[in-house]
Design an enzyme around this catalytic site. Sequence first.
Site, short mmCIF file in Angstrom:
data_model
loop_
_atom_site.label_atom_id
_atom_site.label_comp_id
_atom_site.label_asym_id
_atom_site.label_seq_id
_atom_site.Cartn_x
_atom_site.Cartn_y
_atom_site.Cartn_z
N LYS A 110 16.48 4.69 3.23
CA LYS A 110 17.12 4.60 4.55
C LYS A 110 18.26 3.61 4.41
CE LYS A 110 13.87 3.42 7.59
NZ LYS A 110 12.92 3.31 8.71
N LYS B 185 0.80 -1.20 0.00
CA LYS B 185 0.00 0.00 0.00
C LYS B 185 0.84 1.27 0.00
CE LYS B 185 -3.45 -2.20 2.98
NZ LYS B 185 -4.02 -2.16 4.34
N GLY B 186 2.05 1.19 0.56
CA GLY B 186 2.83 2.38 0.91
C GLY B 186 3.02 3.43 -0.18
N ASP C 67 7.52 3.23 -1.63
CA ASP C 67 7.54 4.30 -0.64
C ASP C 67 8.92 4.49 -0.02
OD1 ASP C 67 7.41 1.86 0.71
OD2 ASP C 67 5.81 2.46 2.08
N ASP D 8 14.42 0.12 3.01
CA ASP D 8 15.08 0.05 4.31
C ASP D 8 16.14 -1.06 4.24
OD1 ASP D 8 15.70 0.32 6.98
OD2 ASP D 8 13.90 -0.64 7.72
N ARG E 42 -1.27 6.82 7.16
CA ARG E 42 -0.94 6.88 5.73
C ARG E 42 -1.48 8.15 5.09
NH1 ARG E 42 0.94 1.85 4.01
NH2 ARG E 42 0.03 0.02 5.02
P1 IMP Z 1 12.63 -3.32 3.52
O1 IMP Z 1 12.24 -4.66 2.96
O2 IMP Z 1 13.28 -3.45 4.85
O3 IMP Z 1 13.45 -2.51 2.56
O4 IMP Z 1 11.30 -2.57 3.86
C1 IMP Z 1 10.59 -1.90 2.96
C2 IMP Z 1 9.16 -1.74 3.44
O5 IMP Z 1 9.10 -1.61 4.86
C3 IMP Z 1 8.59 -0.47 2.91
O6 IMP Z 1 7.95 -0.69 1.70
C4 IMP Z 1 7.65 -0.05 4.00
O7 IMP Z 1 6.40 -0.65 3.80
C5 IMP Z 1 8.25 -0.58 5.27
N1 IMP Z 1 9.05 0.44 5.99
C6 IMP Z 1 10.39 0.48 6.16
N2 IMP Z 1 10.76 1.55 6.88
C7 IMP Z 1 9.62 2.23 7.14
C8 IMP Z 1 9.34 3.46 7.84
O8 IMP Z 1 10.22 4.20 8.35
N3 IMP Z 1 8.02 3.82 7.90
C9 IMP Z 1 7.02 3.08 7.35
N4 IMP Z 1 7.24 1.94 6.69
C10 IMP Z 1 8.53 1.51 6.58
MG MG Z 2 5.90 -0.69 1.20
#
Ligand code: IMP
Ligand code: MG
Length: 175
Positions: free
Chosen positions: A127, A40-41, A96, A99, A161
């Site tokens: 990030k 959804k992000g 969105d 991370d 959101r």
């Molecule tokens: P990753 O797999 O760790 O890169 O995470 C990516 C997903 O985690 C993003 O698409 C977001 O849905 C969620 N996410 C990571 N960090 C944040 C944050 O600071 N706020 C909200 N959602 C986050």
């Molecule tokens: Mg996401």
Amino acid sequence: MLVGKPFLTVEQIRSRVKELADRISMDYKGNEIIAVGILKGAFMFFADIVKLIQVPINVDFLVASSYIKTRTTGEVIIHADIRENIKDKHVLLFEDIVDTGVTLKYIKDTLLVRNPASLKICAFLDKKTHRQVELEPDYVGFAIPDKYVVGYGLDYDNKYRNLPYIAVFKEDSSL
Ligand code: IMP
Ligand code: MG
């Protein structure tokens, strides 16, 4: 109070989204893009940026999740796949935030086996401090420090959101 004042304001977001759209329009000049919003992000970012991109766009969506509250589970689930056939097409994913990179790496690998002509990533936020896999977005709105943020599509437990700006979220009440 769990949500702080704007960390990225509506105006900062608006002008950066326009810059990104202009870059993308230049880079893809003469081509058509299959633009995939990752839900959804990315819904708000996606809606804003596609309005400003000046090349033909075929819009599609992919629904994925890997997060529970503020932590990644490390397991990516694709709840709904794209509907377009992407073979020999230029695919641009809109996310969105990156991370650990696990979510996008999984999605990217899943789509790459379908042989698109190209596959690039546009992330509204990046990030970098928690990156666990090699994943570099091709377009980034803002690189941000290691803080949990909400708003502009990003959630905590599916809330916040709808905030039109990005704010830092804290689970305690010390803000
Ligand atoms: P990753 O797999 O760790 O890169 O995470 C990516 C997903 O985690 C993003 O698409 C977001 O849905 C969620 N996410 C990571 N960090 C944040 C944050 O600071 N706020 C909200 N959602 C986050
Ligand atoms: Mg996401």
